[in-house]
Design a protein around this motif. Structure first.
Motif, PDB file in Angstrom:
ATOM      1  N   GLN A   1      26.163  36.371  37.305  1.00 47.88           N
ATOM      2  CA  GLN A   1      26.840  35.359  38.118  1.00 47.88           C
ATOM      3  C   GLN A   1      27.803  34.514  37.283  1.00 47.88           C
ATOM      4  O   GLN A   1      28.941  34.257  37.672  1.00 47.88           O
ATOM      5  CB  GLN A   1      25.803  34.466  38.799  1.00 47.88           C
ATOM      6  N   ARG A   2      27.366  34.118  36.102  1.00 44.68           N
ATOM      7  CA  ARG A   2      28.199  33.244  35.274  1.00 44.68           C
ATOM      8  C   ARG A   2      29.470  33.936  34.799  1.00 44.68           C
ATOM      9  O   ARG A   2      30.554  33.352  34.814  1.00 44.68           O
ATOM     10  CB  ARG A   2      27.378  32.758  34.080  1.00 44.68           C
ATOM     11  N   LEU A   3      29.349  35.192  34.389  1.00 39.63           N
ATOM     12  CA  LEU A   3      30.523  35.939  33.935  1.00 39.63           C
ATOM     13  C   LEU A   3      31.498  36.186  35.076  1.00 39.63           C
ATOM     14  O   LEU A   3      32.708  35.977  34.942  1.00 39.63           O
ATOM     15  CB  LEU A   3      30.081  37.274  33.327  1.00 39.63           C
ATOM     16  N   VAL A   4      30.975  36.624  36.199  1.00 38.01           N
ATOM     17  CA  VAL A   4      31.835  36.929  37.351  1.00 38.01           C
ATOM     18  C   VAL A   4      32.507  35.661  37.870  1.00 38.01           C
ATOM     19  O   VAL A   4      33.704  35.656  38.192  1.00 38.01           O
ATOM     20  CB  VAL A   4      31.021  37.620  38.456  1.00 38.01           C
ATOM     21  N   LYS A   5      31.758  34.586  37.932  1.00 35.39           N
ATOM     22  CA  LYS A   5      32.301  33.312  38.419  1.00 35.39           C
ATOM     23  C   LYS A   5      33.536  32.895  37.647  1.00 35.39           C
ATOM     24  O   LYS A   5      34.530  32.420  38.226  1.00 35.39           O
ATOM     25  CB  LYS A   5      31.218  32.232  38.309  1.00 35.39           C
ATOM     26  N   HIS A   6      33.519  33.059  36.331  1.00 28.67           N
ATOM     27  CA  HIS A   6      34.635  32.611  35.499  1.00 28.67           C
ATOM     28  C   HIS A   6      35.734  33.661  35.360  1.00 28.67           C
ATOM     29  O   HIS A   6      36.889  33.318  35.090  1.00 28.67           O
ATOM     30  CB  HIS A   6      34.123  32.176  34.128  1.00 28.67           C
ATOM     31  N   ALA A   7      35.402  34.925  35.555  1.00 30.24           N
ATOM     32  CA  ALA A   7      36.418  35.974  35.445  1.00 30.24           C
ATOM     33  C   ALA A   7      37.246  36.120  36.713  1.00 30.24           C
ATOM     34  O   ALA A   7      38.410  36.541  36.660  1.00 30.24           O
ATOM     35  CB  ALA A   7      35.749  37.316  35.113  1.00 30.24           C
TER      36      ALA A   7
ATOM     37  N   ASN B   1      23.006  33.669  27.103  1.00 25.27           N
ATOM     38  CA  ASN B   1      21.829  32.995  27.641  1.00 25.27           C
ATOM     39  C   ASN B   1      22.107  31.625  28.234  1.00 25.27           C
ATOM     40  O   ASN B   1      21.178  30.959  28.705  1.00 25.27           O
ATOM     41  CB  ASN B   1      20.738  32.887  26.553  1.00 25.27           C
ATOM     42  N   THR B   2      23.366  31.185  28.236  1.00 25.22           N
ATOM     43  CA  THR B   2      23.715  29.909  28.871  1.00 25.22           C
ATOM     44  C   THR B   2      25.018  30.055  29.645  1.00 25.22           C
ATOM     45  O   THR B   2      25.814  30.962  29.380  1.00 25.22           O
ATOM     46  CB  THR B   2      23.889  28.780  27.832  1.00 25.22           C
ATOM     47  N   GLU B   3      25.227  29.139  30.548  1.00 29.84           N
ATOM     48  CA  GLU B   3      26.477  29.129  31.314  1.00 29.84           C
ATOM     49  C   GLU B   3      27.658  28.901  30.381  1.00 29.84           C
ATOM     50  O   GLU B   3      28.708  29.528  30.523  1.00 29.84           O
ATOM     51  CB  GLU B   3      26.418  28.043  32.384  1.00 29.84           C
ATOM     52  N   ALA B   4      27.483  28.021  29.416  1.00 24.94           N
ATOM     53  CA  ALA B   4      28.569  27.732  28.474  1.00 24.94           C
ATOM     54  C   ALA B   4      28.936  28.963  27.649  1.00 24.94           C
ATOM     55  O   ALA B   4      30.115  29.224  27.384  1.00 24.94           O
ATOM     56  CB  ALA B   4      28.163  26.577  27.556  1.00 24.94           C
ATOM     57  N   ALA B   5      27.932  29.718  27.241  1.00 22.31           N
ATOM     58  CA  ALA B   5      28.195  30.923  26.447  1.00 22.31           C
ATOM     59  C   ALA B   5      28.975  31.952  27.260  1.00 22.31           C
ATOM     60  O   ALA B   5      29.912  32.586  26.756  1.00 22.31           O
ATOM     61  CB  ALA B   5      26.877  31.527  25.960  1.00 22.31           C
ATOM     62  N   CYS B   6      28.613  32.112  28.523  1.00 24.90           N
ATOM     63  CA  CYS B   6      29.322  33.066  29.386  1.00 24.90           C
ATOM     64  C   CYS B   6      30.758  32.621  29.625  1.00 24.90           C
ATOM     65  O   CYS B   6      31.681  33.444  29.590  1.00 24.90           O
ATOM     66  CB  CYS B   6      28.587  33.208  30.724  1.00 24.90           C
ATOM     67  N   ARG B   7      30.941  31.351  29.855  1.00 25.95           N
ATOM     68  CA  ARG B   7      32.296  30.846  30.076  1.00 25.95           C
ATOM     69  C   ARG B   7      33.152  31.026  28.822  1.00 25.95           C
ATOM     70  O   ARG B   7      34.324  31.396  28.917  1.00 25.95           O
ATOM     71  CB  ARG B   7      32.252  29.374  30.463  1.00 25.95           C
ATOM     72  N   LYS B   8      32.567  30.805  27.654  1.00 26.16           N
ATOM     73  CA  LYS B   8      33.307  30.956  26.401  1.00 26.16           C
ATOM     74  C   LYS B   8      33.769  32.400  26.199  1.00 26.16           C
ATOM     75  O   LYS B   8      34.900  32.646  25.752  1.00 26.16           O
ATOM     76  CB  LYS B   8      32.453  30.511  25.221  1.00 26.16           C
ATOM     77  N   VAL B   9      32.912  33.355  26.530  1.00 28.47           N
ATOM     78  CA  VAL B   9      33.286  34.759  26.399  1.00 28.47           C
ATOM     79  C   VAL B   9      34.515  35.067  27.255  1.00 28.47           C
ATOM     80  O   VAL B   9      35.457  35.737  26.807  1.00 28.47           O
ATOM     81  CB  VAL B   9      32.105  35.675  26.800  1.00 28.47           C
ATOM     82  N   ILE B  10      34.503  34.588  28.479  1.00 26.80           N
ATOM     83  CA  ILE B  10      35.637  34.832  29.381  1.00 26.80           C
ATOM     84  C   ILE B  10      36.883  34.101  28.901  1.00 26.80           C
ATOM     85  O   ILE B  10      37.986  34.679  28.857  1.00 26.80           O
ATOM     86  CB  ILE B  10      35.284  34.404  30.822  1.00 26.80           C
TER      87      ILE B  10
END
Length: 226
Positions: A94-100, A42-51
């Motif tokens: 968008q957040r997941l793809v951006k960081h992956a 639910n946040t940009e930080a959470a998505c980045r952390k997953v990646i």
């Protein structure tokens, strides 16, 4: 004999929801090193952390689900329900793809598969928020897929409907006579797809045989949306 995903690292988001369990099972069976992530995104930080926590990723499966609020007239749709649908289905994409993407682009190899929906491909009333959000996923994949194809990274989407999964087809629905009649009337094949059939398409899109698929939303709906 070497399995199709041997030596590959596969990150599957929201692995407990929607098509997550079927993909985890399929990719594990095929020898993949599967990272089954259950984080809230639910946040940009959470998505980045997953990646970041996943490390090297050969295949990213963006598996996201949300309530579809089916049957609610657009004039009755609550603002919070509209916003929540995009928060669950669009912004994490968008957040997941951006960081992956950056490591994939750097090594000129990678696969991103979005488990989407066929609902935007066939107009349906009383499904405005869900159709809009799933449609945004399709448009996003088409644009990003073309953008990164020159880097030998393939981004595609499975536009599915009528596939067994607990998010949208719980056991009690499968015992509803009205639903079963509608299934036979609406779907040319007259049945739901098995989860493993859907996961097999994801497996194909994750393999080298699909390298020429670029930014496509592939209908998977038993003929319901072609």
């Amino acid at each position: 004999m070497t399995s199709r995903m041997t030596g590959k690292r596969i990150l599957i988001t929201r692995s407990q929801d929607y098509m997550g369990p079927a993909c985890v099972e399929m990719f594990s069976k095929e020898g993949g090193d599967v990272i089954a992530d259950e984080s809230d995104l639910n946040t940009e930080a959470a998505c980045r952390k997953v990646i970041d926590d996943a490390g090297h990723i050969d295949v990213l499966i963006v598996n996201l689900a949300a309530p579809n609020h089916y049957g609610v007239l657009v004039t009755d749709l609550a603002e919070e329900d509209w916003l929540q649908t995009f928060e669950l289905l669009v912004h994490p994409l968008q957040r997941l793809v951006k960081h992956a993407l950056p490591p994939m682009i750097e090594r000129r190899k990678g696969k991103i598969i979005v488990v989407g929906s066929a609902t935007p491909l066939r107009p349906m009333g009383r499904l405005s928020a869900y159709s809009a959000a799933r449609g945004a996923q399709i448009s996003y994949v088409k644009s990003v897929g073309v953008e990164v194809a020159r880097h030998n990274v393939q981004v595609n989407l499975i536009a599915q409907n009528w596939v067994e999964n607990p998010a949208y087809y719980p056991p009690e629905l499968m015992e509803n006579e009205k639903f079963l009649k509608n299934l036979k009337d609406q779907v040319p094949l007259g049945r739901l797809a098995k989860p493993e059939e859907d996961a097999a398409l994801a497996l194909f899109l994750a393999g080298e045989e699909s390298d020429f698929f670029v930014g496509q939303a592939i209908p998977f709906s038993g003929g319901w949306a072609n």
